[in-house]
Design a protein around this motif. Sequence first.
Motif, PDB file in Angstrom:
ATOM      1  N   THR A 190      34.159-106.967  -3.143  1.00 39.86           N
ATOM      2  CA  THR A 190      35.619-107.029  -2.995  1.00 39.86           C
ATOM      3  C   THR A 190      36.224-106.916  -4.381  1.00 39.86           C
ATOM      4  O   THR A 190      35.587-107.269  -5.382  1.00 39.86           O
ATOM      5  N   PRO A 191      37.487-106.441  -4.444  1.00 37.90           N
ATOM      6  CA  PRO A 191      38.149-106.380  -5.746  1.00 37.90           C
ATOM      7  C   PRO A 191      38.266-107.772  -6.382  1.00 37.90           C
ATOM      8  O   PRO A 191      38.196-107.912  -7.598  1.00 37.90           O
ATOM      9  N   GLU A 192      38.372-108.810  -5.576  1.00 31.63           N
ATOM     10  CA  GLU A 192      38.566-110.160  -6.109  1.00 31.63           C
ATOM     11  C   GLU A 192      37.278-110.726  -6.697  1.00 31.63           C
ATOM     12  O   GLU A 192      37.256-111.258  -7.807  1.00 31.63           O
ATOM     13  N   PRO A 219      30.226-106.957 -16.408  1.00 34.49           N
ATOM     14  CA  PRO A 219      28.903-107.401 -15.947  1.00 34.49           C
ATOM     15  C   PRO A 219      28.957-108.729 -15.202  1.00 34.49           C
ATOM     16  O   PRO A 219      28.196-108.912 -14.240  1.00 34.49           O
ATOM     17  N   GLU A 220      29.842-109.628 -15.606  1.00 41.23           N
ATOM     18  CA  GLU A 220      29.830-110.939 -14.961  1.00 41.23           C
ATOM     19  C   GLU A 220      30.312-110.883 -13.506  1.00 41.23           C
ATOM     20  O   GLU A 220      30.139-111.832 -12.751  1.00 41.23           O
ATOM     21  N   ARG A 221      30.903-109.749 -13.135  1.00 42.43           N
ATOM     22  CA  ARG A 221      31.307-109.624 -11.729  1.00 42.43           C
ATOM     23  C   ARG A 221      30.478-108.566 -10.998  1.00 42.43           C
ATOM     24  O   ARG A 221      30.883-108.073  -9.961  1.00 42.43           O
ATOM     25  N   THR A 222      29.341-108.266 -11.569  1.00 41.31           N
ATOM     26  CA  THR A 222      28.450-107.282 -10.949  1.00 41.31           C
ATOM     27  C   THR A 222      27.058-107.892 -10.939  1.00 41.31           C
ATOM     28  O   THR A 222      26.390-107.972 -11.971  1.00 41.31           O
ATOM     29  N   ARG A 223      26.665-108.360  -9.778  1.00 42.57           N
ATOM     30  CA  ARG A 223      25.426-109.134  -9.710  1.00 42.57           C
ATOM     31  C   ARG A 223      24.383-108.399  -8.876  1.00 42.57           C
ATOM     32  O   ARG A 223      24.688-107.907  -7.785  1.00 42.57           O
ATOM     33  N   VAL A 224      23.179-108.367  -9.403  1.00 42.93           N
ATOM     34  CA  VAL A 224      22.085-107.670  -8.717  1.00 42.93           C
ATOM     35  C   VAL A 224      20.919-108.639  -8.549  1.00 42.93           C
ATOM     36  O   VAL A 224      20.469-109.243  -9.536  1.00 42.93           O
ATOM     37  N   VAL A 225      20.462-108.783  -7.335  1.00 45.86           N
ATOM     38  CA  VAL A 225      19.366-109.698  -7.039  1.00 45.86           C
ATOM     39  C   VAL A 225      18.231-108.904  -6.411  1.00 45.86           C
ATOM     40  O   VAL A 225      18.437-108.172  -5.437  1.00 45.86           O
ATOM     41  N   GLN A 226      17.066-109.065  -6.974  1.00 44.35           N
ATOM     42  CA  GLN A 226      15.904-108.390  -6.378  1.00 44.35           C
ATOM     43  C   GLN A 226      15.363-109.223  -5.226  1.00 44.35           C
ATOM     44  O   GLN A 226      15.257-110.455  -5.334  1.00 44.35           O
ATOM     45  N   TRP A 252      33.146-102.791   0.155  1.00 48.42           N
ATOM     46  CA  TRP A 252      34.446-102.801  -0.547  1.00 48.42           C
ATOM     47  C   TRP A 252      35.538-102.301   0.394  1.00 48.42           C
ATOM     48  O   TRP A 252      36.582-102.922   0.556  1.00 48.42           O
ATOM     49  N   LYS A 253      35.234-101.180   1.078  1.00 49.77           N
ATOM     50  CA  LYS A 253      36.243-100.602   1.964  1.00 49.77           C
ATOM     51  C   LYS A 253      36.403-101.433   3.236  1.00 49.77           C
ATOM     52  O   LYS A 253      37.483-101.505   3.817  1.00 49.77           O
ATOM     53  N   ALA A 254      35.339-102.083   3.645  1.00 52.91           N
ATOM     54  CA  ALA A 254      35.389-102.886   4.877  1.00 52.91           C
ATOM     55  C   ALA A 254      35.916-104.294   4.609  1.00 52.91           C
ATOM     56  O   ALA A 254      35.796-105.176   5.467  1.00 52.91           O
ATOM     57  N   GLY A 255      36.442-104.521   3.437  1.00 49.05           N
ATOM     58  CA  GLY A 255      37.068-105.813   3.144  1.00 49.05           C
ATOM     59  C   GLY A 255      36.081-106.911   2.788  1.00 49.05           C
ATOM     60  O   GLY A 255      36.373-108.092   2.992  1.00 49.05           O
TER      61      GLY A 255
END
Lengths: 743, 164, 295
Positions: A190-192, A219-226, A252-255
């Motif tokens: 989400t944008p938030e 980066p702090e709002r982009t999290r990747v978990v394996q 993102w588009k689906a809210g």
Amino acid sequence: MPLVGTPVPRLEAPDKVTGAACYVDDFALPGMIYGVTVRSPGPRGRIRRIRLGDGIPWEEITVVTARDIPGDNVVALINDDQPCLAAEVYNHAEEAVVLLAHRDRALLERARRQVHLDVEPLPPVLTIDDALAAREVIWGTDNIIKSYLVEQGDVEAALREADLVVQGEYETGAQEHLYIEPNGMVAVATPEDGVTVWGSLQCPYYVQKALMRLFRLPPERTRVVQLETGGGFGGKEDYPSMIAAHAALLSWKAGGVPVKIVYDRTEDMLATTKRHPSRTRHRTGLRRDGTLVALDIDFVIDGGAYSTLSQVVLSRGTIHAAGPYRCDNVRIRGRAVATNTPPRGAFRGFGAPQSLFALERHLDVVARAAGLPPEELRRRNFIRRGERLAVGQQVRDGVDLPALLERALQVSGWTERKNRFRQENQRGTIRRGLGLSCFLHGTGFTGSGESHLASTVALEGTAEGRVRVLTSSTEIGQGTNTIFSQIAADALGVGGEIIEVPRPDTAAVPDSGPTVASRTCTIVGKLIETAALSLRQQLLEEGLLPLPYTTGDFQAACAAYVRQRGALRATARYQPPPGIHWDEVRFRGDAYGAYSWAVYVAQVRVDLCTYQAQVEEFWTVQEVGRVVNPTLAAGQIEGGVAQAIGWALYEHVAWQEGRMANCRMTDYIIPTTMDIPPIHVWFEEAPYPYGAFGAKGLGELPMDGPAPAILNAIHDALGVSICRVPATPEVIYDALSREEALV
Amino acid sequence: MSDGSGQQIDLHFVVNGQAVTVRCHPMARLLDVLREELHLTGTKEGCGEGECGACAVVMDGELVNSCLVPAAQAAGVQLRTVEGLAAGGRLAPLQEAFLHCNGAQCGICTPGMLMAAFCLLQHNPHPSEEAVRVALAGNLCRCTGYAKIVAAVARAAQEGGDAL
Amino acid sequence: MRFDVAAYKLRTPQSVQEALAWMAAEPGALRPLAGGTDLMVLLAAGKLPGGQFVNLWPLRELRTIEVTSDSVTLGALTTYSDVQAHPVLQQEFPMLVEAARQTGGWAIQNRGTLGGNIGNASPAADSPPALLCYDAELELRSAQGSRWLPYHGFHTGYRQTLLRPDEIIARLRLPRRRGQRLHCYRKVGPRQAQAISKVCFAGCADLEDGRLVSVRIALGGVAPTVVRCPETEHILAAATSPAALDEAAARASLSRQMAPIDDIRSTARYRRRVAENLLGQFVAVLRLHPGWATP
């Protein structure tokens, strides 16, 4: 008791044998819906219009096209030329164009079939020759993604003066990774709150980098978990960024609804990367005594429609093209070209298997022309400590190639078997042969790669007196968790039971670089070793740790430190070994911190009735520095050899108009239990001072040597030289019938 | 859609010793019933065409690929999945052998391999290496080169005896 | 997921009669489903046309093996594993056992059925060449009754058979033969297990009183259907001694009876040559057979 050097059982194995391990297809979030991908119909064209067909409740379905991308429409990697979704043009078959999401997968499938792409096909470039001819230009100005030139001495003069010049051309096909777990991702975006993805992947920070660019997020709002990852082999190095991006765009588009995309086997085979096909031409000059005086090598790889990792695959392939030999006059021209095929990507060995196949196959041809046994030609030209490789790198490893060769010949019973087969091959319809290959594999990233990465690891002491090893290096089956815990435990001087290796999550672990390039144990492991020593030092300096100490003492010290001082943390950051220099512009210098070295021998049986070649027994002798876990290390060698046997004999990608036609497991043939022979594994250990406890790279090495050894064995068995892999029965039959026609 | 839409049956069977009833379409794949309805996600999907064996389970004592079994054909059967190998919190000897021998690498083929091996040892408690290889030939592994899997099965046969 | 189960209806009958009654009531509307090893693959690939299926798997009456003094009769639901385990089949029909052993992996062998293999009508199927050599007969059953036909001729074209829409394959019958019989079966696939044939060869020869009395040869993977090769059989059967086996003529005739194609699995050239080589092996084995009269 030290753990390094012992067969500590795999840490996560209990979850894997009980079904408890959570892979992406097993992972669910509340309210999760599913995503699918609509793909381009042919190899190249313009997209005129996207039409949504009848009979589908489109208002219920999330539909994403390139226009919905908040940031840049690229899968950020090196050149950023690959779009996340094709917009006006498509450059390969099965390129992603439209994304759909809904909770009902059956409806989603009907909807996928009702998205119609009105396209105008354009003439495609489908082969290396088409690309080099450049009648159609699809990449840059000449279809060449990247080229390198390695040059030393005067090749032309040396060829003129040579007693013997031998030429050859060698080809290798694409190879599908065929990890048994197809690719998949789950995303919430989400944008938030930004983007979080969970999935099957090798390189969390690659995925993060791609998502940041696509969504314009920090980066702090982009999290990747394996999640638990069911095999990678390079196939989950770059493509997971694409799937993560797709799932995140849909969410993102689906809210912000969680979206899962898991490929089925066919989609995975059609759309994701493959090993680069290659063509190598050799011109080799020798003196009468077998001394190599000139190596002229033209190495071309097919990168597919976008550049992805092709330039780095090319650089490794180019550097390895001259193998473990000394030669004063060398010219290696390496080129990666673009074609309208799905982009090729990383695959175990990363260009080296291709160029080493050509070299080691060619040297058998050269040896025959020179009237020397293949092992003797090699023995006379092996590089020795202190001498320089083609890129000018002085060999500092304590390598003794003649000794590795002797060992391989001895353990395989080379001479005795050769004599026996010569007799037996006179009768019947079965021919047997032996072949060998000698090769090297550079540890870690090529050139300045490791310095640019500047990998970081952290160790953290907990209030419970445990130590957490924080890295972004992923467990994909090779044993990362286990060897990291062995290394940390030994460096700390404690038992392995207090070490934890948490799953990589970019919100919680530093960037220790991607899980590629045989770098995890040696390079990241070394950083763990360094950080561990520093953590221990902190406890010693605080006077919390007695000397000598037990694991219990250490735990108490750790807990006390956290109580008194707060966080106990030590980090280490990569520093190149002293005296290492690489000149990227001249493409010369110390290409790798170290090399692993090997001699492999294959025994092959060819049935003259079916033309099927089978490997009957396989011997591997390798020098890989210190072996941290002998059982896991042997598993890497056996698995790599098996994968290379597949590449050598079975794994044929049938291309039709730039699309994989045999996109099912039934038709893309990997070896079964019945096709893999006994594989003997011997390690020589010459510790490398800049690798963890002396370790060098290991995982890719076994992919390099088997194909040429096997095809050399076929040459030995049949007297016919086959210069391409896979050497399927059809290829062997064609070669034999050409030979018959000549007689 | 055909007149089959909405066809549902109450499917009864026993899985890992527990009787269950699932409302599902008779043509649903047993694999999906196990994973999605019963949340037994240890059984994996690798290909969906009976080629890789990652979805193998034991049905009435015989090894089957659950991706190729329509739910209706599981009516009344006894099923064993990977979740049913360990008992009372203790790993089965076969699982222990996989741990010891490094028979599981990435682990995705492991559940199917274990079920094939389990089924083999039920039929033939002391198989030759050849018999192990034949029995596991329908289970593809891309990590191990099979050596350590075959070794694990041999070890389990040796150690487990009849108490698999 | 490429399929929607709602596109299908699967009905489970209590008996063969009930299944046949359903099929008679709506001819062509219901397709038989046995062990699922072909149809469920198509389902997952999104390539199984929607419609109704009749679930034959639970009908135990179709999974029997009956042995009489002159024949073995196999229910259509006999699995490849059943075939492998049966002592009479092992003894007298080793090519069928070998075909069963080489079809798919173990899990497939537990579910794949002879009836399904025949009904699926793939030209690359493994058991049909063996069945052709053994002069198998098929019982096709409908609500009207049953009819027996020779298996030879059942496949009329690529994926086409003589099966009517209201019929199922109920049983197969293999005539038993006492005396010296030579069997030679070889499947050539891309790997040693779990493979689809590129070429499949089955050949058998009967010797009586030191003479060859009949030769049967069948091939898979080289034509739109599995094929018997009568021309080649006659050439070989004419031999009165091992030396008289005319391999060159046999090879040439075999080539005329094939129509192999290039596809993603192999090439026409390769298939043709390997089929000839397999014939060559058969001839070599036949030459060495101890049953020939000593001159």
